[in-house]
Design a protein around this motif. Structure first.
Motif, PDB file in Angstrom:
ATOM      1  N   GLU A 142       0.831  -1.203   0.000  1.00  0.00           N
ATOM      2  CA  GLU A 142       0.000   0.000   0.000  1.00  0.00           C
ATOM      3  C   GLU A 142       0.871   1.260   0.000  1.00  0.00           C
ATOM      4  O   GLU A 142       0.564   2.232  -0.700  1.00  0.00           O
ATOM      5  N   SER A 143       1.960   1.237   0.766  1.00  0.00           N
ATOM      6  CA  SER A 143       2.852   2.401   0.840  1.00  0.00           C
ATOM      7  C   SER A 143       3.551   2.666  -0.483  1.00  0.00           C
ATOM      8  O   SER A 143       3.883   3.810  -0.798  1.00  0.00           O
ATOM      9  N   ALA A 144       3.753   1.595  -1.248  1.00  0.00           N
ATOM     10  CA  ALA A 144       4.416   1.732  -2.550  1.00  0.00           C
ATOM     11  C   ALA A 144       3.484   2.299  -3.612  1.00  0.00           C
ATOM     12  O   ALA A 144       3.910   2.592  -4.731  1.00  0.00           O
ATOM     13  N   GLY A 145       2.202   2.462  -3.272  1.00  0.00           N
ATOM     14  CA  GLY A 145       1.242   2.985  -4.236  1.00  0.00           C
ATOM     15  C   GLY A 145       0.889   1.996  -5.322  1.00  0.00           C
ATOM     16  O   GLY A 145       0.427   2.373  -6.404  1.00  0.00           O
ATOM     17  N   ALA A 146       1.101   0.707  -5.022  1.00  0.00           N
ATOM     18  CA  ALA A 146       0.874  -0.331  -6.034  1.00  0.00           C
ATOM     19  C   ALA A 146      -0.580  -0.790  -6.101  1.00  0.00           C
ATOM     20  O   ALA A 146      -0.941  -1.551  -6.984  1.00  0.00           O
ATOM     21  N   VAL A 147      -1.404  -0.336  -5.147  1.00  0.00           N
ATOM     22  CA  VAL A 147      -2.819  -0.709  -5.145  1.00  0.00           C
ATOM     23  C   VAL A 147      -3.657   0.556  -5.041  1.00  0.00           C
ATOM     24  O   VAL A 147      -3.203   1.581  -4.531  1.00  0.00           O
ATOM     25  N   GLU A 148      -4.901   0.466  -5.512  1.00  0.00           N
ATOM     26  CA  GLU A 148      -5.764   1.649  -5.544  1.00  0.00           C
ATOM     27  C   GLU A 148      -6.195   2.080  -4.151  1.00  0.00           C
ATOM     28  O   GLU A 148      -6.231   3.275  -3.850  1.00  0.00           O
ATOM     29  N   THR A 149      -6.550   1.122  -3.309  1.00  0.00           N
ATOM     30  CA  THR A 149      -6.974   1.455  -1.944  1.00  0.00           C
ATOM     31  C   THR A 149      -6.192   0.641  -0.925  1.00  0.00           C
ATOM     32  O   THR A 149      -5.266   1.133  -0.312  1.00  0.00           O
ATOM     33  N   LYS A 150      -6.557  -0.631  -0.769  1.00  0.00           N
ATOM     34  CA  LYS A 150      -5.898  -1.512   0.184  1.00  0.00           C
ATOM     35  C   LYS A 150      -5.380  -2.740  -0.541  1.00  0.00           C
ATOM     36  O   LYS A 150      -5.845  -3.080  -1.636  1.00  0.00           O
ATOM     37  N   ALA A 151      -4.429  -3.411   0.090  1.00  0.00           N
ATOM     38  CA  ALA A 151      -3.855  -4.600  -0.539  1.00  0.00           C
ATOM     39  C   ALA A 151      -4.922  -5.659  -0.795  1.00  0.00           C
ATOM     40  O   ALA A 151      -4.929  -6.328  -1.831  1.00  0.00           O
ATOM     41  N   GLY A 186      -3.639 -20.790   5.423  1.00  0.00           N
ATOM     42  CA  GLY A 186      -3.947 -19.531   4.759  1.00  0.00           C
ATOM     43  C   GLY A 186      -2.974 -18.410   5.055  1.00  0.00           C
ATOM     44  O   GLY A 186      -2.668 -17.610   4.161  1.00  0.00           O
ATOM     45  N   GLY A 187      -2.461 -18.327   6.295  1.00  0.00           N
ATOM     46  CA  GLY A 187      -1.531 -17.257   6.645  1.00  0.00           C
ATOM     47  C   GLY A 187      -0.285 -17.249   5.777  1.00  0.00           C
ATOM     48  O   GLY A 187       0.024 -16.234   5.138  1.00  0.00           O
ATOM     49  N   PRO A 188       0.450 -18.364   5.713  1.00  0.00           N
ATOM     50  CA  PRO A 188       1.631 -18.400   4.849  1.00  0.00           C
ATOM     51  C   PRO A 188       1.301 -18.198   3.368  1.00  0.00           C
ATOM     52  O   PRO A 188       2.069 -17.567   2.642  1.00  0.00           O
ATOM     53  N   VAL A 189       0.151 -18.724   2.927  1.00  0.00           N
ATOM     54  CA  VAL A 189      -0.237 -18.554   1.521  1.00  0.00           C
ATOM     55  C   VAL A 189      -0.436 -17.074   1.203  1.00  0.00           C
ATOM     56  O   VAL A 189       0.057 -16.571   0.185  1.00  0.00           O
ATOM     57  N   PHE A 190      -1.150 -16.357   2.077  1.00  0.00           N
ATOM     58  CA  PHE A 190      -1.345 -14.923   1.871  1.00  0.00           C
ATOM     59  C   PHE A 190      -0.016 -14.173   1.944  1.00  0.00           C
ATOM     60  O   PHE A 190       0.195 -13.203   1.207  1.00  0.00           O
ATOM     61  N   GLY A 191       0.873 -14.618   2.838  1.00  0.00           N
ATOM     62  CA  GLY A 191       2.182 -13.997   2.920  1.00  0.00           C
ATOM     63  C   GLY A 191       2.958 -14.137   1.616  1.00  0.00           C
ATOM     64  O   GLY A 191       3.545 -13.178   1.122  1.00  0.00           O
ATOM     65  N   ILE A 192       2.929 -15.332   1.047  1.00  0.00           N
ATOM     66  CA  ILE A 192       3.635 -15.577  -0.215  1.00  0.00           C
ATOM     67  C   ILE A 192       3.007 -14.790  -1.364  1.00  0.00           C
ATOM     68  O   ILE A 192       3.709 -14.173  -2.177  1.00  0.00           O
ATOM     69  N   LEU A 193       1.671 -14.802  -1.446  1.00  0.00           N
ATOM     70  CA  LEU A 193       0.977 -14.072  -2.506  1.00  0.00           C
ATOM     71  C   LEU A 193       1.268 -12.573  -2.426  1.00  0.00           C
ATOM     72  O   LEU A 193       1.499 -11.920  -3.461  1.00  0.00           O
ATOM     73  N   THR A 194       1.274 -12.042  -1.213  1.00  0.00           N
ATOM     74  CA  THR A 194       1.537 -10.613  -1.041  1.00  0.00           C
ATOM     75  C   THR A 194       2.984 -10.283  -1.402  1.00  0.00           C
ATOM     76  O   THR A 194       3.256  -9.241  -1.996  1.00  0.00           O
ATOM     77  N   ALA A 195       3.894 -11.177  -1.057  1.00  0.00           N
ATOM     78  CA  ALA A 195       5.304 -10.974  -1.417  1.00  0.00           C
ATOM     79  C   ALA A 195       5.475 -10.959  -2.936  1.00  0.00           C
ATOM     80  O   ALA A 195       6.235 -10.138  -3.473  1.00  0.00           O
ATOM     81  N   LEU A 196       4.774 -11.840  -3.614  1.00  0.00           N
ATOM     82  CA  LEU A 196       4.851 -11.885  -5.071  1.00  0.00           C
ATOM     83  C   LEU A 196       4.259 -10.626  -5.695  1.00  0.00           C
ATOM     84  O   LEU A 196       4.799 -10.091  -6.669  1.00  0.00           O
ATOM     85  N   ARG A 197       3.161 -10.141  -5.127  1.00  0.00           N
ATOM     86  CA  ARG A 197       2.553  -8.910  -5.632  1.00  0.00           C
ATOM     87  C   ARG A 197       3.485  -7.719  -5.419  1.00  0.00           C
ATOM     88  O   ARG A 197       3.610  -6.849  -6.292  1.00  0.00           O
ATOM     89  N   LEU A 198       4.145  -7.673  -4.263  1.00  0.00           N
ATOM     90  CA  LEU A 198       5.063  -6.571  -3.977  1.00  0.00           C
ATOM     91  C   LEU A 198       6.269  -6.632  -4.908  1.00  0.00           C
ATOM     92  O   LEU A 198       6.720  -5.600  -5.421  1.00  0.00           O
ATOM     93  N   ARG A 199       6.736  -7.835  -5.145  1.00  0.00           N
ATOM     94  CA  ARG A 199       7.884  -7.992  -6.050  1.00  0.00           C
ATOM     95  C   ARG A 199       7.519  -7.544  -7.453  1.00  0.00           C
ATOM     96  O   ARG A 199       8.294  -6.842  -8.130  1.00  0.00           O
ATOM     97  N   ALA A 200       6.318  -7.910  -7.919  1.00  0.00           N
ATOM     98  CA  ALA A 200       5.885  -7.522  -9.251  1.00  0.00           C
ATOM     99  C   ALA A 200       5.706  -6.009  -9.351  1.00  0.00           C
ATOM    100  O   ALA A 200       6.048  -5.393 -10.365  1.00  0.00           O
ATOM    101  N   ALA A 201       5.183  -5.393  -8.275  1.00  0.00           N
ATOM    102  CA  ALA A 201       4.987  -3.949  -8.274  1.00  0.00           C
ATOM    103  C   ALA A 201       6.317  -3.212  -8.342  1.00  0.00           C
ATOM    104  O   ALA A 201       6.441  -2.204  -9.056  1.00  0.00           O
TER     105      ALA A 201
END
Length: 204
Positions: A142-151, A186-201
């Motif tokens: 969110e701080s990187a401005g990679a999403v419109e509102t929230k992650a 679910g916790g680790p899965v969301f962690g991995i997915l969010t890491a991938l989204r941040l890396r792509a951003a």
């Protein structure tokens, strides 16, 4: 963004707590006071869950519900009263990720005498680590401005993190073993997915 998605600060829980905090505007009560209340009640609830006794778990659910309401209330008071501050934002953020991560760890500890046995605390550690990582990475996204509102946005008037309110009835109806197993996955899965989204951003 489609109207089915919940816009920031418009969820049902935001509207409820907005009504609750209006009488506090202009008083000596500050958003940081409510954040401290959120922290204290959150830690008390986690401690109750860690005991592992049925009655303690029920009361832990009651306190947890209050903690979740205070989590919403501090931000609403800050916005309505014009009391937002950089420190308040940081304080709220660290209180939230601390309590939310400890929740799963303490649930796991409390379930040590359940059918899950010694596996429960290990699942608690896994869930806690996954939720903590996902929370930190979501904030960076969110701080990187990679999403419109929230992650992770909610739908139909509910925020994504409104799911935390469900832990109260889960405590009352003995659903913690299922919640813990789901969070450990679910916790680790969301962690991995969010890491991938941040890396792509950052790559973009």
């Amino acid at each position: 963004m489609s109207s089915i998605y919940t816009q920031p600060h418009t969820s049902w829980t935001h509207r409820l707590t907005r009504i609750m905090v209006r009488p506090l505007i202009g008083t000596r009560v500050t958003p940081n006071h409510l954040t401290t209340g959120r922290l204290v009640t959150g830690l008390a609830s986690c401690a109750a869950f860690a005991v592992g006794d049925a009655s303690w778990t029920v009361w832990g659910g009651v306190i947890w519900l209050l903690s979740c309401l205070l989590d919403r209330a501090d931000g609403e008071l800050a916005r309505l009263g014009g009391l937002s501050s950089p420190f308040g934002h940081i304080y709220d953020y660290y209180c939230d990720i601390t309590v939310n991560a400890l929740l799963f760890l303490c649930i796991g500890i409390g379930l040590r005498t359940s059918g899950l046995g010694w596996v429960a605390p290990l699942l608690g550690v896994l869930a806690s680590a996954g939720v903590l990582a996902a929370s930190i990475l979501s904030q960076r996204l969110e701080s990187a401005g990679a999403v419109e509102t929230k992650a992770y946005v909610g739908i139909l008037g509910f925020d994504f993190d409104d799911t935390l309110y469900l832990f109260a009835p889960a405590a009352w109806f003995g659903l913690f073993p299922y919640i813990l197993v789901g969070a450990a996955i679910g916790g680790p899965v969301f962690g991995i997915l969010t890491a991938l989204r941040l890396r792509a951003a950052r790559a973009g």
